[in-house]
Scaffold this motif. Structure first.
Motif, PDB file in Angstrom:
ATOM      1  N   GLN A  97       0.840  -1.182   0.000  1.00 41.64           N
ATOM      2  CA  GLN A  97       0.000   0.000   0.000  1.00 41.64           C
ATOM      3  C   GLN A  97       0.883   1.243   0.000  1.00 41.64           C
ATOM      4  OE1 GLN A  97      -3.190   0.130   2.817  1.00 41.64           O
ATOM      5  NE2 GLN A  97      -2.956   2.309   3.100  1.00 41.64           N
ATOM      6  N   LEU A  98       0.473   2.211  -0.762  1.00 42.26           N
ATOM      7  CA  LEU A  98       1.214   3.451  -0.910  1.00 42.26           C
ATOM      8  C   LEU A  98       0.630   4.502   0.021  1.00 42.26           C
ATOM      9  CD1 LEU A  98       3.349   4.941  -2.677  1.00 42.26           C
ATOM     10  CD2 LEU A  98       1.474   5.533  -4.203  1.00 42.26           C
ATOM     11  N   ASN A  99       1.450   5.040   0.924  1.00 45.28           N
ATOM     12  CA  ASN A  99       0.998   6.143   1.748  1.00 45.28           C
ATOM     13  C   ASN A  99       1.148   7.416   0.936  1.00 45.28           C
ATOM     14  OD1 ASN A  99       0.403   4.588   3.983  1.00 45.28           O
ATOM     15  ND2 ASN A  99       2.495   4.673   4.746  1.00 45.28           N
ATOM     16  N   VAL A 100       0.026   8.019   0.592  1.00 46.17           N
ATOM     17  CA  VAL A 100       0.020   9.164  -0.310  1.00 46.17           C
ATOM     18  C   VAL A 100       0.300  10.443   0.467  1.00 46.17           C
ATOM     19  CG1 VAL A 100      -1.357  10.445  -1.984  1.00 46.17           C
ATOM     20  CG2 VAL A 100      -1.644   7.990  -1.779  1.00 46.17           C
ATOM     21  N   LEU A 101       1.245  11.214  -0.063  1.00 49.93           N
ATOM     22  CA  LEU A 101       1.560  12.507   0.535  1.00 49.93           C
ATOM     23  C   LEU A 101       0.440  13.501   0.257  1.00 49.93           C
ATOM     24  CD1 LEU A 101       5.299  13.009  -0.510  1.00 49.93           C
ATOM     25  CD2 LEU A 101       4.434  12.614   1.779  1.00 49.93           C
ATOM     26  N   PRO A 102       0.219  14.459   1.150  1.00 44.52           N
ATOM     27  CA  PRO A 102      -0.733  15.543   0.870  1.00 44.52           C
ATOM     28  C   PRO A 102      -0.240  16.364  -0.320  1.00 44.52           C
ATOM     29  CG  PRO A 102      -0.149  15.485   3.203  1.00 44.52           C
ATOM     30  CD  PRO A 102       0.766  14.537   2.492  1.00 44.52           C
ATOM     31  N   PRO A 103      -1.131  17.118  -0.967  1.00 48.16           N
ATOM     32  CA  PRO A 103      -0.774  17.838  -2.197  1.00 48.16           C
ATOM     33  C   PRO A 103       0.436  18.769  -2.098  1.00 48.16           C
ATOM     34  CG  PRO A 103      -3.138  17.902  -1.864  1.00 48.16           C
ATOM     35  CD  PRO A 103      -2.543  17.265  -0.646  1.00 48.16           C
ATOM     36  N   ILE A 104       0.507  19.618  -1.111  1.00 49.83           N
ATOM     37  CA  ILE A 104       1.594  20.601  -1.064  1.00 49.83           C
ATOM     38  C   ILE A 104       2.956  19.943  -0.820  1.00 49.83           C
ATOM     39  CG2 ILE A 104       2.510  22.615   0.182  1.00 49.83           C
ATOM     40  CD1 ILE A 104      -0.386  23.640   0.299  1.00 49.83           C
ATOM     41  N   PRO A 105       3.085  19.041   0.152  1.00 48.69           N
ATOM     42  CA  PRO A 105       4.385  18.359   0.289  1.00 48.69           C
ATOM     43  C   PRO A 105       4.780  17.564  -0.961  1.00 48.69           C
ATOM     44  CG  PRO A 105       3.106  18.068   2.285  1.00 48.69           C
ATOM     45  CD  PRO A 105       2.193  18.708   1.270  1.00 48.69           C
ATOM     46  N   LEU A 106       3.802  16.947  -1.617  1.00 50.72           N
ATOM     47  CA  LEU A 106       4.092  16.205  -2.836  1.00 50.72           C
ATOM     48  C   LEU A 106       4.552  17.151  -3.943  1.00 50.72           C
ATOM     49  CD1 LEU A 106       4.209  13.633  -4.485  1.00 50.72           C
ATOM     50  CD2 LEU A 106       1.750  13.874  -4.913  1.00 50.72           C
ATOM     51  N   TYR A 107       3.890  18.269  -4.089  1.00 50.46           N
ATOM     52  CA  TYR A 107       4.249  19.287  -5.079  1.00 50.46           C
ATOM     53  C   TYR A 107       5.695  19.737  -4.866  1.00 50.46           C
ATOM     54  CZ  TYR A 107       3.893  23.817  -7.507  1.00 50.46           C
ATOM     55  OH  TYR A 107       4.087  24.896  -8.327  1.00 50.46           O
ATOM     56  N   ARG A 108       6.043  20.021  -3.635  1.00 45.91           N
ATOM     57  CA  ARG A 108       7.413  20.443  -3.311  1.00 45.91           C
ATOM     58  C   ARG A 108       8.417  19.329  -3.603  1.00 45.91           C
ATOM     59  NH1 ARG A 108       5.518  23.171   2.245  1.00 45.91           N
ATOM     60  NH2 ARG A 108       4.895  25.197   1.406  1.00 45.91           N
ATOM     61  N   ARG A 109       8.036  18.101  -3.269  1.00 47.32           N
ATOM     62  CA  ARG A 109       8.917  16.953  -3.528  1.00 47.32           C
ATOM     63  C   ARG A 109       9.179  16.803  -5.025  1.00 47.32           C
ATOM     64  NH1 ARG A 109       7.608  10.636  -1.908  1.00 47.32           N
ATOM     65  NH2 ARG A 109       9.443   9.756  -2.917  1.00 47.32           N
ATOM     66  N   LEU A 110       8.139  16.990  -5.828  1.00 53.34           N
ATOM     67  CA  LEU A 110       8.289  16.882  -7.277  1.00 53.34           C
ATOM     68  C   LEU A 110       9.263  17.922  -7.808  1.00 53.34           C
ATOM     69  CD1 LEU A 110       4.554  16.257  -8.086  1.00 53.34           C
ATOM     70  CD2 LEU A 110       6.412  14.662  -8.580  1.00 53.34           C
ATOM     71  N   LEU A 111       9.105  19.160  -7.367  1.00 49.36           N
ATOM     72  CA  LEU A 111       9.996  20.221  -7.853  1.00 49.36           C
ATOM     73  C   LEU A 111      11.433  19.975  -7.395  1.00 49.36           C
ATOM     74  CD1 LEU A 111       7.712  23.368  -7.453  1.00 49.36           C
ATOM     75  CD2 LEU A 111       8.127  21.995  -9.506  1.00 49.36           C
ATOM     76  N   ARG A 112      11.604  19.460  -6.183  1.00 54.32           N
ATOM     77  CA  ARG A 112      12.960  19.110  -5.712  1.00 54.32           C
ATOM     78  C   ARG A 112      13.532  17.961  -6.526  1.00 54.32           C
ATOM     79  NH1 ARG A 112      10.827  19.868  -0.554  1.00 54.32           N
ATOM     80  NH2 ARG A 112      10.532  17.639  -0.335  1.00 54.32           N
ATOM     81  N   ALA A 113      12.711  16.972  -6.839  1.00 48.92           N
ATOM     82  CA  ALA A 113      13.171  15.819  -7.621  1.00 48.92           C
ATOM     83  C   ALA A 113      13.630  16.255  -9.011  1.00 48.92           C
ATOM     84  CB  ALA A 113      12.058  14.776  -7.738  1.00 48.92           C
ATOM     85  N   HIS A 114      12.972  17.256  -9.562  1.00 52.34           N
ATOM     86  CA  HIS A 114      13.338  17.727 -10.895  1.00 52.34           C
ATOM     87  C   HIS A 114      14.718  18.377 -10.930  1.00 52.34           C
ATOM     88  CE1 HIS A 114       9.000  17.892 -12.654  1.00 52.34           C
ATOM     89  NE2 HIS A 114       9.497  16.665 -12.608  1.00 52.34           N
ATOM     90  N   ARG A 115      15.263  18.731  -9.805  1.00 48.39           N
ATOM     91  CA  ARG A 115      16.611  19.315  -9.770  1.00 48.39           C
ATOM     92  C   ARG A 115      17.651  18.322 -10.274  1.00 48.39           C
ATOM     93  NH1 ARG A 115      16.165  21.836  -3.718  1.00 48.39           N
ATOM     94  NH2 ARG A 115      14.531  23.341  -4.185  1.00 48.39           N
ATOM     95  N   ARG A 116      17.326  17.029 -10.257  1.00 46.98           N
ATOM     96  CA  ARG A 116      18.242  15.978 -10.713  1.00 46.98           C
ATOM     97  C   ARG A 116      18.254  15.853 -12.236  1.00 46.98           C
ATOM     98  NH1 ARG A 116      18.246  11.304  -6.672  1.00 46.98           N
ATOM     99  NH2 ARG A 116      17.545  12.276  -4.768  1.00 46.98           N
ATOM    100  N   LEU A 117      17.264  16.445 -12.888  1.00 45.76           N
ATOM    101  CA  LEU A 117      17.097  16.280 -14.326  1.00 45.76           C
ATOM    102  C   LEU A 117      17.965  17.258 -15.110  1.00 45.76           C
ATOM    103  CD1 LEU A 117      13.192  16.039 -14.478  1.00 45.76           C
ATOM    104  CD2 LEU A 117      14.837  14.159 -14.466  1.00 45.76           C
TER     105      LEU A 117
END
Length: 90
Positions: free
Chosen positions: A1-21
């Motif tokens: 089961q996947l514990n889903v992050l709330p929208p704002i923390p997930l949004y921030r995580r996505l933008l941080r993850a994109h720094r690797r690209l």
């Protein structure tokens, strides 16, 4: 089961993850994430919300683990896409 992050923390995580690209991928990815989150801001259907957040969380994990480089589009997911979504992919 996947514990889903709330929208704002997930949004921030996505933008941080994109720094690797690479820069051009980061720019495109950031713009797409911002657009998608804006478009889905007022969704009230819990199933849509969970589906949206869990899909983006899986994407974040793929980017963080550099799995995106070898990723292939799942045929079953492609068959479920609307015409507009297929156009977006191309």
């Amino acid at each position: 089961q996947l514990n889903v992050l709330p929208p704002i923390p997930l949004y921030r995580r996505l933008l941080r993850a994109h720094r690797r690209l690479p820069l051009e991928h980061r720019f495109l990815g950031d713009q797409y994430v911002k657009s998608e989150f804006r478009q889905h801001r007022d969704v009230e259907n819990p199933l849509h919300i969970i589906g949206f957040l869990s899909s983006w969380q899986q994407y974040a994990e793929a980017v963080e683990g550099n799995k995106w480089k070898d990723a292939k589009l799942d045929v079953q997911k492609l068959e479920k896409m609307s015409d507009q979504q297929i156009i977006q992919v191309y």
